[in-house]
Write a protein that holds these residues in place. Structure first.
Motif, mmCIF file in Angstrom:
data_model
loop_
_atom_site.group_PDB
_atom_site.id
_atom_site.type_symbol
_atom_site.label_atom_id
_atom_site.label_comp_id
_atom_site.label_asym_id
_atom_site.label_seq_id
_atom_site.Cartn_x
_atom_site.Cartn_y
_atom_site.Cartn_z
ATOM 1 N N ARG A 1 135.927 132.819 -30.365
ATOM 2 C CA ARG A 1 135.488 133.740 -29.322
ATOM 3 C C ARG A 1 135.733 133.102 -27.953
ATOM 4 O O ARG A 1 135.383 131.943 -27.723
ATOM 5 C CB ARG A 1 134.006 134.085 -29.499
ATOM 6 N N TYR A 2 136.361 133.861 -27.063
ATOM 7 C CA TYR A 2 136.718 133.364 -25.746
ATOM 8 C C TYR A 2 135.722 133.880 -24.702
ATOM 9 O O TYR A 2 135.420 135.073 -24.651
ATOM 10 C CB TYR A 2 138.140 133.783 -25.384
ATOM 11 N N TYR A 3 135.236 132.958 -23.881
ATOM 12 C CA TYR A 3 134.237 133.283 -22.871
ATOM 13 C C TYR A 3 134.777 132.983 -21.485
ATOM 14 O O TYR A 3 135.499 131.999 -21.285
ATOM 15 C CB TYR A 3 132.967 132.461 -23.088
ATOM 16 N N SER A 4 134.378 133.802 -20.525
ATOM 17 C CA SER A 4 134.728 133.530 -19.131
ATOM 18 C C SER A 4 133.643 132.706 -18.450
ATOM 19 O O SER A 4 133.894 132.085 -17.415
ATOM 20 C CB SER A 4 134.940 134.841 -18.362
ATOM 21 N N ARG B 1 127.023 132.360 -21.072
ATOM 22 C CA ARG B 1 127.044 133.327 -22.167
ATOM 23 C C ARG B 1 127.375 132.632 -23.487
ATOM 24 O O ARG B 1 126.802 132.946 -24.537
ATOM 25 C CB ARG B 1 128.068 134.428 -21.871
ATOM 26 N N MET B 2 128.276 131.677 -23.441
ATOM 27 C CA MET B 2 128.653 130.943 -24.646
ATOM 28 C C MET B 2 127.463 130.178 -25.218
ATOM 29 O O MET B 2 127.195 130.221 -26.428
ATOM 30 C CB MET B 2 129.809 129.991 -24.336
ATOM 31 N N GLY C 1 133.161 128.994 -30.197
ATOM 32 C CA GLY C 1 133.210 129.529 -28.839
ATOM 33 C C GLY C 1 133.899 128.563 -27.900
ATOM 34 O O GLY C 1 133.734 127.347 -28.007
ATOM 35 N N THR D 1 135.796 128.340 -23.607
ATOM 36 C CA THR D 1 136.165 128.985 -22.343
ATOM 37 C C THR D 1 137.662 128.893 -22.084
ATOM 38 O O THR D 1 138.140 129.278 -21.024
ATOM 39 C CB THR D 1 135.416 128.347 -21.157
ATOM 40 N N ASP E 1 124.926 132.461 -26.787
ATOM 41 C CA ASP E 1 125.316 132.914 -28.125
ATOM 42 C C ASP E 1 125.132 131.816 -29.168
ATOM 43 O O ASP E 1 124.810 132.097 -30.329
ATOM 44 C CB ASP E 1 126.767 133.391 -28.115
ATOM 45 N N THR F 1 130.350 125.229 -29.886
ATOM 46 C CA THR F 1 131.090 125.443 -28.643
ATOM 47 C C THR F 1 132.137 124.358 -28.505
ATOM 48 O O THR F 1 131.911 123.203 -28.845
ATOM 49 C CB THR F 1 130.160 125.381 -27.418
ATOM 50 N N LYS G 1 139.249 137.744 -25.620
ATOM 51 C CA LYS G 1 138.018 138.044 -26.346
ATOM 52 C C LYS G 1 137.886 137.262 -27.647
ATOM 53 O O LYS G 1 136.931 136.527 -27.839
ATOM 54 C CB LYS G 1 137.933 139.547 -26.622
#
Length: 527
Positions: A228-231, A235-236, A39, A41, A239, A248, A204
């Protein structure tokens, strides 16, 4: 509060940079696929190497190949797609590479000398505003000799050229898929790197699969990687705690790092937190086209007021270090040029600086930042800067933000008086913290004209094959940059990676440019 079956406390173990992995066996011979989910950002802005000079390189490193690479065990470039490379003259102006035999792209087409020439020529000819063509500005021409030999002729001496050939700016692409005069369309990528890009959803996820035809020095320790890309960091981390991702990379907030550290100190070791020395720097850029930002006295007053120690303490909870030069601590040639010139924050000195320039009214300035690029703490950072400047009574500050794509377009068009940027080294040399930001056309889109920098000091430094010997020129360059304050260094980051206990290879996965080599990651249970 989590575990793999319910809720327990988050935890961390701090790992030193140079630790070796505790598992060295080879993968078993079974049919089980060994996968990793990462993960972050930091989502790519483009899949075409000619279009991006930013965090997109983290994906490029894993799917495209370059002629040279910097190994995780050193800082000097070694061959990657090339079998051998080297300067053929004493002036460091002619560089020749011979390719490995049998190289192919994931399309099945051969990666030969013409493909290499095409890759370089299209980047320099397309000259995308957001691309890395400026990094190749010194390249005069690329000449092929047979199917496997490529010769690079440089306009001026440049001992850092082997480093440039190790960066994703020089990613090798299939001529049949990547047009000469335009960018590659769509959500596909054709390379020859350790992985192929099986699928991609912008913002995404990216699905990487081991490339069976890869020929290079990387030894893959997994079969596939999902990025997986997170804004948002929250949330990251959620998960990670729920077991939906394995680790991460980029985007942990200082508060999240502290929470992991505190959990570890209280005995909860369900998650590992790796701490590594970072080369990423964050800074403000002043636009010379803006009426206020163009005034040296305004820029110097801001340099006199910003309290970096307070910034990294209150906003980043000491997960970063104050930075007083564009060249970070740990890189050969670093000096504390801004501290030497401006000393500690001093409101009286800042006031005198403005008054001596005839500026008596409050200076109105708007500071811009990317709201979804550098983690959730960026908003707090700019609120802190606003408070520090306004508390002096000398400035009236407005803070505004945009999503990264719009933000990038805006600063390249010169829309912002002052804006924040982060920078991770293209390669581990002081030159790369100075050269990209100076000259008429630079990576920030704001011309920085200083002939002593661009025509004397930097060219002189590039003639030094012994990079340590270039330190004197870099010291003078940093002194000039502190005088000009066209860029104001703020802080130098550390790298934190939170991972499940079963994940290994983290300490070898980060290269000298703080880009993750996904192929180093693996699950202990699968080895």
């Amino acid at each position: 509060m989590f575990d793999r079956n319910g809720l327990l406390r988050a935890a961390a173990t701090i790992l030193p940079l140079a630790l070796v992995t505790g598992c060295s066996a080879l993968p078993g011979g079974g049919e089980e696929e060994h996968s990793i989910v990462v993960g972050t950002t930091s989502a790519p802005s483009s899949l075409d190497p000619a279009a991006a000079w930013d965090g997109s390189w983290e994906l490029y490193r894993n799917i495209y190949q370059t002629l040279m690479t910097v190994p995780n065990s050193g800082t000097s470039p070694e061959p990657d797609a090339a079998k051998r490379c080297g300067f053929t003259d004493a002036a460091s102006k002619v560089y020749r590479c011979v390719l490995r035999k049998g190289l192919t792209f994931s399309s099945g087409k051969p990666l030969d000398a013409e493909a290499v020439k095409h890759s370089f020529d299209r980047t320099t000819s397309i000259e995308s505003p957001s691309g890395p063509s400026a990094l190749l500005a010194n390249l005069d021409e690329v000449v092929t000799r047979g199917d496997r030999t490529v010769v690079f002729r440089l306009k001026k001496s440049d001992a850092t050229f082997p480093y440039i050939l190790s960066t994703p700016a020089t990613s090798l692409v299939d001529p049949d898929e990547y047009p000469t005069a335009s960018l590659h369309p769509g959500d596909t990528a054709i390379g020859s790197g350790p992985y192929t890009l099986e699928s991609y959803q912008q913002g995404k996820r990216a699905e990487l699969v081991k490339n069976p035809d890869y020929k290079g020095p990387a030894e893959l320790r997994n079969d596939s990687v999902t990025i997986r890309y997170y804004s948002r960091s929250a949330r990251m981390v959620s998960d990670l705690k729920a077991g939906r991702i394995d680790l991460t990379y980029r985007g942990l907030t200082p508060g999240q790092v502290s929470a992991f550290q505190e959990a570890s100190s209280s005995g909860d070791n369900s998650v590992d937190l790796s701490e590594m020395t970072g080369s990423e720097v964050h800074f403000l850029v002043f636009n010379p086209q803006d009426e206020q930002a163009a005034k040296p006295a305004v820029r110097r007053a801001i340099a006199q007021l910003v309290d970096r120690t307070e910034l990294v303490r209150d906003v980043y909870d000491r997960t970063a270090e104050p930075l007083y030069s564009m060249v970070p601590t740990g890189v050969t040639g670093h000096t504390n040029a801004f501290l030497d010139r401006y000393g500690r924050p001093d409101e009286k000195k800042a006031r005198h600086t403005l008054r001596d320039a005839g500026i008596t009214d409050k200076v109105e300035l708007t500071l811009w930042y990317a709201e979804d690029r550098y983690g959730d703490s960026t908003r707090r950072e700019f609120a802190e800067l606003e408070e520090q400047l306004e508390d002096s009574g000398l400035f009236d500050i407005t803070v505004r933000s945009r999503a990264w794509d719009d933000f990038q377009k805006g600063y390249l068009k010169g829309d912002y008086p002052v804006f924040g940027r982060g920078w991770s080294a293209d390669f581990p040399d002081a030159d790369n913290y100075i050269t990209p930001f100076v000259g008429e056309d630079n990576a920030m889109g704001t011309p920085y004209r200083n002939r002593e920098l661009t025509e004397e000091l930097l060219p002189s430094s590039r003639k030094q094959s012994d990079r340590g010997a270039a330190g004197q020129a870099f010291a003078k360059a940093q002194k000039l940059m502190a005088r000009d304050v066209r860029l104001l260094p703020l802080w130098q980051g550390k790298v934190y990676i939170a991972s499940e206990k079963d994940v290994a290879g983290v300490e070898w996965a980060i290269d000298s440019s703080v880009i993750m080599r996904m192929w180093e990651l693996y699950k202990k249970s699968s080895w």
